[in-house]
Design a protein around this motif. Structure first.
Motif, PDB file in Angstrom:
ATOM      1  N   LYS A  24      24.608 -26.161  -9.215  1.00 29.18           N
ATOM      2  CA  LYS A  24      24.999 -25.185  -8.189  1.00 29.18           C
ATOM      3  C   LYS A  24      26.459 -25.381  -7.786  1.00 29.18           C
ATOM      4  O   LYS A  24      27.210 -24.413  -7.633  1.00 29.18           O
ATOM      5  CB  LYS A  24      24.069 -25.317  -6.989  1.00 29.18           C
ATOM      6  N   LYS A  25      26.846 -26.620  -7.611  1.00 25.66           N
ATOM      7  CA  LYS A  25      28.237 -26.913  -7.248  1.00 25.66           C
ATOM      8  C   LYS A  25      29.184 -26.498  -8.364  1.00 25.66           C
ATOM      9  O   LYS A  25      30.239 -25.894  -8.112  1.00 25.66           O
ATOM     10  CB  LYS A  25      28.386 -28.401  -6.944  1.00 25.66           C
ATOM     11  N   ALA A  26      28.814 -26.804  -9.616  1.00 34.45           N
ATOM     12  CA  ALA A  26      29.675 -26.460 -10.753  1.00 34.45           C
ATOM     13  C   ALA A  26      29.786 -24.949 -10.924  1.00 34.45           C
ATOM     14  O   ALA A  26      30.873 -24.427 -11.209  1.00 34.45           O
ATOM     15  CB  ALA A  26      29.124 -27.101 -12.027  1.00 34.45           C
ATOM     16  N   LEU A  27      28.685 -24.242 -10.742  1.00 28.50           N
ATOM     17  CA  LEU A  27      28.716 -22.783 -10.897  1.00 28.50           C
ATOM     18  C   LEU A  27      29.535 -22.136  -9.791  1.00 28.50           C
ATOM     19  O   LEU A  27      30.230 -21.131 -10.031  1.00 28.50           O
ATOM     20  CB  LEU A  27      27.289 -22.230 -10.894  1.00 28.50           C
ATOM     21  N   LYS A  32      34.328 -19.097  -8.519  1.00 36.87           N
ATOM     22  CA  LYS A  32      35.523 -18.939  -7.687  1.00 36.87           C
ATOM     23  C   LYS A  32      36.793 -18.859  -8.524  1.00 36.87           C
ATOM     24  O   LYS A  32      37.809 -18.307  -8.066  1.00 36.87           O
ATOM     25  CB  LYS A  32      35.615 -20.087  -6.679  1.00 36.87           C
ATOM     26  N   SER A  33      36.732 -19.379  -9.759  1.00 35.13           N
ATOM     27  CA  SER A  33      37.895 -19.272 -10.645  1.00 35.13           C
ATOM     28  C   SER A  33      37.980 -17.907 -11.312  1.00 35.13           C
ATOM     29  O   SER A  33      39.015 -17.566 -11.893  1.00 35.13           O
ATOM     30  CB  SER A  33      37.841 -20.366 -11.713  1.00 35.13           C
ATOM     31  N   VAL A  39      29.972 -16.121  -2.516  1.00 34.14           N
ATOM     32  CA  VAL A  39      29.234 -16.637  -1.363  1.00 34.14           C
ATOM     33  C   VAL A  39      28.258 -17.700  -1.854  1.00 34.14           C
ATOM     34  O   VAL A  39      27.463 -17.456  -2.763  1.00 34.14           O
ATOM     35  CB  VAL A  39      28.470 -15.512  -0.632  1.00 34.14           C
ATOM     36  N   ASN A  40      28.328 -18.875  -1.244  1.00 31.92           N
ATOM     37  CA  ASN A  40      27.492 -19.999  -1.638  1.00 31.92           C
ATOM     38  C   ASN A  40      26.687 -20.462  -0.431  1.00 31.92           C
ATOM     39  O   ASN A  40      27.252 -20.869   0.584  1.00 31.92           O
ATOM     40  CB  ASN A  40      28.368 -21.140  -2.165  1.00 31.92           C
ATOM     41  N   ILE A  45      23.754 -18.406  -4.821  1.00 29.59           N
ATOM     42  CA  ILE A  45      25.174 -18.080  -4.951  1.00 29.59           C
ATOM     43  C   ILE A  45      25.241 -16.629  -5.402  1.00 29.59           C
ATOM     44  O   ILE A  45      24.438 -16.196  -6.237  1.00 29.59           O
ATOM     45  CB  ILE A  45      25.875 -18.925  -6.039  1.00 29.59           C
ATOM     46  N   TYR A  46      26.186 -15.886  -4.872  1.00 27.95           N
ATOM     47  CA  TYR A  46      26.447 -14.577  -5.477  1.00 27.95           C
ATOM     48  C   TYR A  46      27.944 -14.309  -5.511  1.00 27.95           C
ATOM     49  O   TYR A  46      28.703 -14.852  -4.700  1.00 27.95           O
ATOM     50  CB  TYR A  46      25.684 -13.444  -4.776  1.00 27.95           C
TER      51      TYR A  46
END
Length: 333
Positions: A24-27, A32-33, A39-40, A45-46
Motif C-alpha cells: 500500500k505504501k509503495a503503490l 503520486k509520481s 488519496v490514501n 487508495i484512489y
C-alpha cells in the motif's frame, strides 16, 4: 506469446513478496509520481485520472505467510509458488501498474482486505464517488483467461459492450465492485487476469493470459473520451450478498440453490446448499481428506488457514488451528 521481461519479473516478485501494508505504501508513492490527485486512507487508495474509467484491484491475498520460493517457467509461461503465489490479486495490481507505465491515466482504485469481505471497498463505497465523470469500472480480479463477471449487475448493454472486446460472461460470487457499483450507481465488470486455482498452494498464473487482458483493457481505454458510454448500474432483482450479510455489511449476492446438485455442481457438506464446482474450495477435513465447502461456510470460524501453505482446513480436537495436517506432518519433525 508475451513473456515477462527481466524487469517485469523482478517487479512481480516484489509485488507478491510483501505484506499488504508495505504494498500500500509503495503503490501510494508510485501513484503520486504519476497522478496529481491521490488519496490514501487506511482502507483504500484512489487516484483521479483523465480517462473516465476506473481500474480496480485489491492489495491483500489469502495467504498469511508470504511466498519466498517463486518460479517462472518461460517455456510454459506460467508462475507458481509451493507456498501459494498470491496472484489473486497481485496480478491485478501488477496489471494496473503496467497500464499506467504504458502511459494511460484512468482513475485507479486499490482496496484493502477484499479477501476478508471487501472491507476496504465497503468503506469507499460509503463515500460519494470521487470521480465525477466516471462511465464504468473494471476490476482485474478474476480467474481464467476470458471471463467477464457482473455479479448483480444486469445492464445488458454493458454486458454486450464488454463482450465485444473478447470476453464472455461468466458467473461469480463477490469482488470489490459488488459494493462500489450499486452504491455509486455505475456499472462494473470483473475481468480474467490469468490465475487458476486461487486460494490454494496450487495457484498458477498464466502470464500470457494476463497480458492478453492488459491489451484488451488498453483497447477499452483507447476509445475517444466523448465516445466512451456511461453505463448506469442496473441490479439483478434476484440478488443477495452472502459476503456482505455474513460480515454485517447489508445484502447483495446469494449462496445458491437448495435443490440437488447437477453436473458441474456440488452440495456443500456443511450447509447442503448447491454451488458450481468452480465456486467452492477444497477444505482439509482429515488426513488426505478434503470436502468442497461453499463460500458461506468458508467464512465460518471453524475453518482455519494454515500459516505454512495458506490452505483452509478444519482442525480436529486438540489439533493446532495454525497448521494443517499436511504441513504438520511435513514440517513438524
Amino acid at each position: 506469446m508475451r513473456e515477462l521481461t527481466i524487469k517485469e519479473l523482478d517487479l512481480f516478485e516484489q509485488l507478491i513478496s510483501v505484506p499488504q501494508r508495505t504494498l500500500k505504501k509503495a503503490l501510494t508513492t508510485f501513484l503520486k509520481s504519476k497522478y496529481s490527485k491521490v488519496v490514501n486512507t487506511k482502507d483504500y487508495i484512489y487516484a483521479e485520472g483523465d480517462i473516465p474509467i476506473a481500474l480496480v484491484a485489491h492489495m491483500d491475498t489469502v495467504f498469511v505467510k508470504l511466498p519466498t520460493e517463486i518460479y517462472y517457467d518461460r517455456k510454459k509461461n506460467v508462475m507458481w509458488s509451493p507456498q501459494g503465489l498470491g496472484a489473486d490479486d497481485r496480478a491485478g495490481v501488477f496489471s494496473i501498474c503496467q497500464i499506467i507505465r504504458d502511459g494511460y491515466r484512468p482513475h485507479i482504485i486499490f482496496t484493502t482486505d477484499e479477501e476478508k469481505g471487501g472491507l476496504g471497498a465497503y468503506q469507499l463505497a460509503a463515500q460519494q464517488c470521487p470521480f465525477g465523470d466516471l462511465r464504468y469500472m473494471i476490476e482485474l480480479d478474476r480467474r481464467g483467461s476470458d471471463d467477464c463477471v457482473f455479479y448483480d449487475g444486469a445492464n445488458q448493454e454493458f454486458i454486450k459492450y464488454v463482450e465485444k472486446f473478447g470476453f464472455k460472461e461468466a458467473w461469480g460470487t463477490f469482488s470489490d465492485i459488488s459494493y462500489l457499483a450499486p452504491d455509486w450507481g455505475v456499472s462494473a465488470v470483473n475481468l480474467s487476469i490469468g490465475y487458476k486455482d486461487e486460494h490454494s498452494v496450487s495457484e498458477v498464473l498464466h502470464v500470457d493470459w494476463m497480458f492478453r487482458t492488459i491489451e484488451r483493457v488498453k483497447t477499452m481505454l483507447d476509445e475517444e473520451i466523448d465516445e466512451i458510454p456511461f453505463f448506469e448500474y442496473v441490479e439483478n432483482p434476484y440478488s443477495y450478498n452472502w459476503m456482505a450479510a455474513y460480515y454485517g455489511h447489508g445484502g447483495y449476492y446469494g449462496s445458491g440453490k437448495s435443490s440437488s446438485a447437477t453436473a458441474g455442481q456440488v452440495a456443500c457438506p456443511n450447509c447442503r446448499s448447491v454451488w458450481d464446482v468452480e465456486d467452492t474450495y477444497p477444505v482439509e477435513v482429515g488426513e488426505e481428506t478434503y470436502d468442497d465447502y461453499c463460500l458461506n461456510c468458508m467464512a465460518l470460524d471453524k475453518v482455519k488457514w494454515c500459516t505454512y501453505c495458506g490452505s483452509p482446513f478444519i482442525p480436529d480436537a486438540g489439533q493446532s488451528d495454525l497448521v494443517c495436517r499436511h504441513c504438520e506432518n511435513t514440517y513438524a519433525h
